[in-house]
Design an enzyme around this catalytic site. Structure first.
Site, PDB file in Angstrom:
ATOM      1  N   ASP A  93       0.832  -1.184   0.000  1.00 61.65           N
ATOM      2  CA  ASP A  93       0.000   0.000   0.000  1.00 61.65           C
ATOM      3  C   ASP A  93       0.875   1.245   0.000  1.00 61.65           C
ATOM      4  OD1 ASP A  93      -1.862   1.912   0.378  1.00 61.65           O
ATOM      5  OD2 ASP A  93      -2.474   1.284   2.371  1.00 61.65           O
ATOM      6  N   ASP A 136      -0.635   7.382  -8.199  1.00 66.17           N
ATOM      7  CA  ASP A 136      -1.046   6.196  -7.461  1.00 66.17           C
ATOM      8  C   ASP A 136      -1.094   4.993  -8.390  1.00 66.17           C
ATOM      9  OD1 ASP A 136      -2.147   4.356  -5.823  1.00 66.17           O
ATOM     10  OD2 ASP A 136      -4.062   5.365  -5.570  1.00 66.17           O
TER      11      ASP A 136
END
Ligand SMILES: *[C@@H]1O[C@H](CO)[C@@H](O)[C@H](O)[C@H]1NC(C)=O
Ligand SMILES: *[C@@H]1O[C@H](CO)[C@@H](O)[C@H](O)[C@H]1NC(C)=O
Length: 436
Positions: free
Chosen positions: A109, A317
């Protein structure tokens, strides 16, 4: 989860091989596999391609909404933790823990820092395919005391009247780390050897040994590996080799399982005369995220500029599928794309996508599409701004958001992307990622 941690960028990475000259002090590589690839444990063979694509829209949307909340709350409150949701994994990672090492599959993550695994005994664990990690069977596990620096760098959190981190019965550090969808890990903070195959091994890394965990979305993973810029992330804990990392995302293919590398250290350096770089913008409201400045987008010959171009107006991202843009900017870009493609008779409405075309094979005109980051112009191919959602329907792979703008992973396909935390820049080079 926790106040200043936001999980926006979830990648799941799957380790397979290491490059021959891997060296933990210089660099190492891990293979990445897309979650919808047949190699992935999340692969659902009864899902159709368009179901997968539709799911990707939903995942991107929920992430952007979460960001919107977190950025508005960040300045004023400790409640940003409610915005952390690790639900947007796209790639899988394997990481080995302990001595002797046991290999585990984990979510990586880029939007949070703590590394944690489900540990036995586990009165309240979610189901996972692999055995739980047992710290008693590892000769290198050590718990950390609640007075340790590492314990103090955990986010503070109060759950059922108890504040965390806190002290266990033997003065051990008890962690609680939660995410916005209600996912959490609670247990003991310890140190352990983390390794990636034979060549890259890192002793005494801080990780949470979770005895009470809940991961709402990806239940089969053994835990989560944080890759943001926070103190306890993998990136921050492996020294110089973590100061630079890169990946190359291949086009998603359901036919063949393409894998690609996540590289760290010297191996992460991308080169060639097509490399362009843009500054990583530090933001004190959420210092752990990877912010860039987007100045505008050119479609055909026409450029649309963003009104606010400084202070980090977009997050890069690898875990969000689509690119999400401020609404007024988005609609100007969309109008230019529509005009350039023509083929108005083929426009169809597909759920959450804003601009879709059927009879794709008869469409001739794909415009020049250039993304202008500060100092870095990226020329996108049609596969970076359109997605095929069935055999003959494609949709524009960008959407408007009232929340945090995100430069997603479709736009990054077939680019090498390098994060250099020392030089504070992100670099891009167009390549064929299936040949990396
Ligand atoms: C797989 O996809 C099918 C079709 O969408 C769905 O009905 C089923 O629940 C999915 N299975 C899992 C385990 O997610
Ligand atoms: C990027 O493109 C813009 C507009 O086309 C141009 O003005 C600028 O000089 C380019 N910047 C770089 C670094 O190439």
């Amino acid at each position: 989860m926790h106040a200043h941690l936001h999980s926006f960028a979830l990648i799941i990475l799957l380790l397979s091989t290491f490059s021959v000259n891997s060296n933990a002090t210089k660099g190492f590589s891990i293979d990445l596999v897309h979650r919808d690839s047949p190699l992935s444990p999340f692969y659902n063979s009864s899902m159709t391609h368009s179901e997968r694509v539709q799911n990707a829209v939903l995942r991107s949307m929920s992430r952007a909404n979460r960001f919107g909340q977190s950025s508005s709350m960040a300045e004023t409150s400790e409640l940003v933790e409610t915005d952390i949701i690790p639900n947007d994994a796209n790639y899988l990672m394997k990481i080995s823990v302990g001595t002797p090492p046991v290999e585990r599959l984990a979510i990586a993550d880029t939007g949070s820092d703590l590394i944690w695994f489900q540990c036995s005994p586990c009165p309240q664990c979610y189901p996972q395919n692999e055995q739980l990690f047992d710290p008693k069977s590892s000769s290198t596990y050590a718990s950390l005391s609640c007075g340790s620096e590492q314990c103090k760098s955990l986010p503070q959190f109060t759950v059922q009247g108890q504040s965390y981190p806190n002290c266990g019965t033997s003065n051990e550090c008890m962690h609680f780390y939660s995410y916005g969808d209600g996912s959490h890990s609670m247990g003991e903070l310890g140190t352990e050897s983390l390794s990636f195959g034979q060549a890259a091994s890192f002793p005494n890394k801080v990780f949470g040994c979770g005895h009470n965990n809940n991961l709402k979305v990806y239940q089969n993973t053994a835990g989560l590996v944080g890759l943001d810029q926070g103190r306890l992330s993998l990136v921050s804990q492996i020294g110089n080799v973590g100061r630079k990392f890169s990946y190359c995302l291949p086009p998603i293919s359901q036919q063949q399982a393409t894998s690609t590398k996540l590289r760290f250290g010297e191996e992460a350096t991308i080169s060639g005369n097509e490399v362009v770089s843009t500054p990583l913008i530090p933001r004190s409201d959420s210092p752990t995220y990877y912010y860039l400045n987007l100045e505008g987008i050119t479609v055909g010959q026409q450029k649309v500029s963003l009104t606010s171009q400084s202070n980090g107006n977009i997050i890069i991202d690898s875990g969000t599928t689509l690119t999400l843009l401020p609404p007024s900017f988005y609609y100007q870009v969309e109008a230019l794309v529509k005009q350039a493609v023509g083929a108005d008779q083929f426009i169809v409405q597909i759920n959450n996508y804003k601009l879709c075309y059927k009879n794709v094979n008869s469409i001739q005109n794909f415009p020049n599409f250039e993304v202008h980051f500060t100092g870095a112009n990226l020329s996108l191919k049609p596969q970076n701004f359109f997605r095929m959602i069935s055999n003959d329907v494609m949709c524009f792979a960008m959407l408007p958001t009232e929340g945090q703008p995100i430069y997603g992973n479709v736009a990054q396909i077939n680019f090498e992307v390098e994060y250099d935390l020392d030089q504070k820049k992100v670099s891009f080079a167009p390549v064929d990622c299936t040949k990396q």
